[in-house]
Design an enzyme around this catalytic site. Structure first.
Site, PDB file in Angstrom:
ATOM      1  N   ASN A 106      -3.202  28.520 -21.671  1.00 45.24           N
ATOM      2  CA  ASN A 106      -3.401  29.766 -20.930  1.00 45.24           C
ATOM      3  C   ASN A 106      -3.078  29.684 -19.441  1.00 45.24           C
ATOM      4  O   ASN A 106      -3.625  30.430 -18.635  1.00 45.24           O
ATOM      5  CB  ASN A 106      -4.812  30.304 -21.185  1.00 45.24           C
ATOM      6  CG  ASN A 106      -5.891  29.328 -20.797  1.00 45.24           C
ATOM      7  OD1 ASN A 106      -5.597  28.272 -20.239  1.00 45.24           O
ATOM      8  ND2 ASN A 106      -7.132  29.672 -21.067  1.00 45.24           N
ATOM      9  N   LYS A 160      -1.619  24.870 -15.190  1.00 39.93           N
ATOM     10  CA  LYS A 160      -1.694  23.917 -16.297  1.00 39.93           C
ATOM     11  C   LYS A 160      -0.294  23.492 -16.774  1.00 39.93           C
ATOM     12  O   LYS A 160       0.716  24.108 -16.395  1.00 39.93           O
ATOM     13  CB  LYS A 160      -2.512  24.553 -17.422  1.00 39.93           C
ATOM     14  CG  LYS A 160      -3.976  24.847 -17.025  1.00 39.93           C
ATOM     15  CD  LYS A 160      -4.739  25.443 -18.213  1.00 39.93           C
ATOM     16  CE  LYS A 160      -6.208  25.661 -17.890  1.00 39.93           C
ATOM     17  NZ  LYS A 160      -6.948  26.185 -19.088  1.00 39.93           N
ATOM     18  N   GLU A 197     -15.308  20.448  -8.960  1.00 39.98           N
ATOM     19  CA  GLU A 197     -13.927  20.327  -9.434  1.00 39.98           C
ATOM     20  C   GLU A 197     -12.951  20.043  -8.289  1.00 39.98           C
ATOM     21  O   GLU A 197     -11.999  19.263  -8.452  1.00 39.98           O
ATOM     22  CB  GLU A 197     -13.537  21.605 -10.183  1.00 39.98           C
ATOM     23  CG  GLU A 197     -14.312  21.760 -11.484  1.00 39.98           C
ATOM     24  CD  GLU A 197     -14.146  23.124 -12.153  1.00 39.98           C
ATOM     25  OE1 GLU A 197     -14.753  23.326 -13.217  1.00 39.98           O
ATOM     26  OE2 GLU A 197     -13.406  23.985 -11.611  1.00 39.98           O
ATOM     27  N   HIS A 239      -6.307  27.460 -14.640  1.00 39.40           N
ATOM     28  CA  HIS A 239      -7.758  27.243 -14.633  1.00 39.40           C
ATOM     29  C   HIS A 239      -8.352  27.922 -13.411  1.00 39.40           C
ATOM     30  O   HIS A 239      -7.734  27.939 -12.340  1.00 39.40           O
ATOM     31  CB  HIS A 239      -8.068  25.740 -14.561  1.00 39.40           C
ATOM     32  CG  HIS A 239      -9.517  25.437 -14.299  1.00 39.40           C
ATOM     33  ND1 HIS A 239     -10.462  25.450 -15.295  1.00 39.40           N
ATOM     34  CD2 HIS A 239     -10.188  25.159 -13.142  1.00 39.40           C
ATOM     35  CE1 HIS A 239     -11.658  25.173 -14.760  1.00 39.40           C
ATOM     36  NE2 HIS A 239     -11.512  24.985 -13.461  1.00 39.40           N
ATOM     37  N   TYR A 254     -13.501  18.283 -18.478  1.00 37.36           N
ATOM     38  CA  TYR A 254     -13.916  19.271 -19.475  1.00 37.36           C
ATOM     39  C   TYR A 254     -15.107  18.796 -20.306  1.00 37.36           C
ATOM     40  O   TYR A 254     -15.310  19.283 -21.425  1.00 37.36           O
ATOM     41  CB  TYR A 254     -12.735  19.619 -20.385  1.00 37.36           C
ATOM     42  CG  TYR A 254     -11.715  20.547 -19.739  1.00 37.36           C
ATOM     43  CD1 TYR A 254     -12.033  21.887 -19.453  1.00 37.36           C
ATOM     44  CD2 TYR A 254     -10.439  20.108 -19.411  1.00 37.36           C
ATOM     45  CE1 TYR A 254     -11.113  22.742 -18.871  1.00 37.36           C
ATOM     46  CE2 TYR A 254      -9.507  20.963 -18.830  1.00 37.36           C
ATOM     47  CZ  TYR A 254      -9.854  22.279 -18.563  1.00 37.36           C
ATOM     48  OH  TYR A 254      -8.936  23.137 -17.986  1.00 37.36           O
TER      49      TYR A 254
HETATM   50  N1  UDP Z   1      -9.825  26.743 -24.906  1.00 39.57           N
HETATM   51  C1  UDP Z   1      -9.238  26.591 -26.155  1.00 39.57           C
HETATM   52  N2  UDP Z   1      -9.741  27.295 -27.218  1.00 39.57           N
HETATM   53  C2  UDP Z   1     -10.807  28.133 -27.095  1.00 39.57           C
HETATM   54  C3  UDP Z   1     -11.404  28.284 -25.828  1.00 39.57           C
HETATM   55  C4  UDP Z   1     -10.894  27.577 -24.766  1.00 39.57           C
HETATM   56  O1  UDP Z   1      -8.279  25.832 -26.302  1.00 39.57           O
HETATM   57  O2  UDP Z   1     -11.219  28.739 -28.110  1.00 39.57           O
HETATM   58  C5  UDP Z   1      -9.296  25.997 -23.767  1.00 39.57           C
HETATM   59  C6  UDP Z   1      -8.493  26.889 -22.789  1.00 39.57           C
HETATM   60  O3  UDP Z   1      -7.426  26.111 -22.242  1.00 39.57           O
HETATM   61  C7  UDP Z   1      -9.552  27.214 -21.761  1.00 39.57           C
HETATM   62  C8  UDP Z   1     -10.308  25.882 -21.677  1.00 39.57           C
HETATM   63  O4  UDP Z   1     -10.360  25.425 -23.021  1.00 39.57           O
HETATM   64  O5  UDP Z   1      -8.987  27.608 -20.528  1.00 39.57           O
HETATM   65  C9  UDP Z   1     -11.698  25.968 -21.102  1.00 39.57           C
HETATM   66  O6  UDP Z   1     -12.420  26.964 -21.838  1.00 39.57           O
HETATM   67  P1  UDP Z   1     -13.363  27.997 -21.087  1.00 39.57           P
HETATM   68  O7  UDP Z   1     -14.180  28.663 -22.146  1.00 39.57           O
HETATM   69  O8  UDP Z   1     -14.077  27.315 -19.976  1.00 39.57           O
HETATM   70  O9  UDP Z   1     -12.323  29.076 -20.526  1.00 39.57           O
HETATM   71  P2  UDP Z   1     -11.864  29.401 -19.039  1.00 39.57           P
HETATM   72  O10 UDP Z   1     -13.032  29.167 -18.128  1.00 39.57           O
HETATM   73  O11 UDP Z   1     -10.696  28.488 -18.739  1.00 39.57           O
HETATM   74  O12 UDP Z   1     -11.444  30.846 -19.085  1.00 39.57           O
HETATM   75 MG    MG Z   2     -14.271  27.542 -17.932  1.00 43.83          MG
END
Ligand code: UDP
Ligand code: MG
Length: 139
Positions: free
Chosen positions: A114, A11, A128, A117, A51
């Site tokens: 974070n 990212k 994706e 992805h 997203y």
């Molecule tokens: N995210 C965020 N706040 C939250 C949860 C998620 O900004 O409380 C963002 C973060 O970048 C995350 C992405 O949204 O990676 C997608 O969320 P998901 O729950 O799918 O997490 P992932 O699959 O990436 O672990």
């Molecule tokens: Mg996710």
């Protein structure tokens, strides 16, 4: 085999901090083969579509801003049990909860920024990967 592939993005925060090489090294030594890879930048439309599952969440606007603010590395990776093993390698969404040695523990700042992805299912990995790459770009 499609079922042994996953999709990842390094990212914008990870690219900004110069962590492309270190993260790709971890991915490589963990046994993933690179099937497709490029440096690219998502538009607002791209990020909103990618997203879309999160569009009702309070963090959606911030997520789209973050994911479009600079280049990312998009890649398709292959390994037995790729989706699950890659989620283990990256660690929990919130780096504060991520296990020691995981990519998010090592390289991420916060639950929003974070670093990386990873697809959450075989179906989403295929969707994706196809979002970012044509068949001719996968090897
Ligand atoms: N995210 C965020 N706040 C939250 C949860 C998620 O900004 O409380 C963002 C973060 O970048 C995350 C992405 O949204 O990676 C997608 O969320 P998901 O729950 O799918 O997490 P992932 O699959 O990436 O672990
Ligand atoms: Mg996710």
């Amino acid at each position: 085999m499609v079922t042994n592939r996953t999709f990842t993005m390094l990212k914008p925060d990870a690219v900004e901090k110069g962590h492309i090489g270190a993260i790709l090294e971890k991915i490589s030594v963990s046994g993933f083969r690179i099937v497709a890879m490029k440096l690219t930048q998502m538009t607002k439309n791209d990020a909103e579509a990618f997203y879309a599952v999160h569009k009702e969440r309070p963090f959606f606007g911030e997520l789209v801003e973050y994911m479009t603010r600079g280049p990312i590395v998009a890649a398709v990776l292959e390994k037995e049990n790729a989706v699950e093993d890659f989620r283990t390698l990256i660690g929990a969404t919130n780096p504060a909860d991520a296990a020691e040695g995981t990519i998010r523990k090592l390289f991420a700042n916060s639950i929003s920024e974070n670093a990386v992805h990873g697809s959450d299912s075989n179906d989403n990995a295929a969707i994706e990967g196809a979002f970012h790459f044509s068949g001719r770009e996968m090897f």
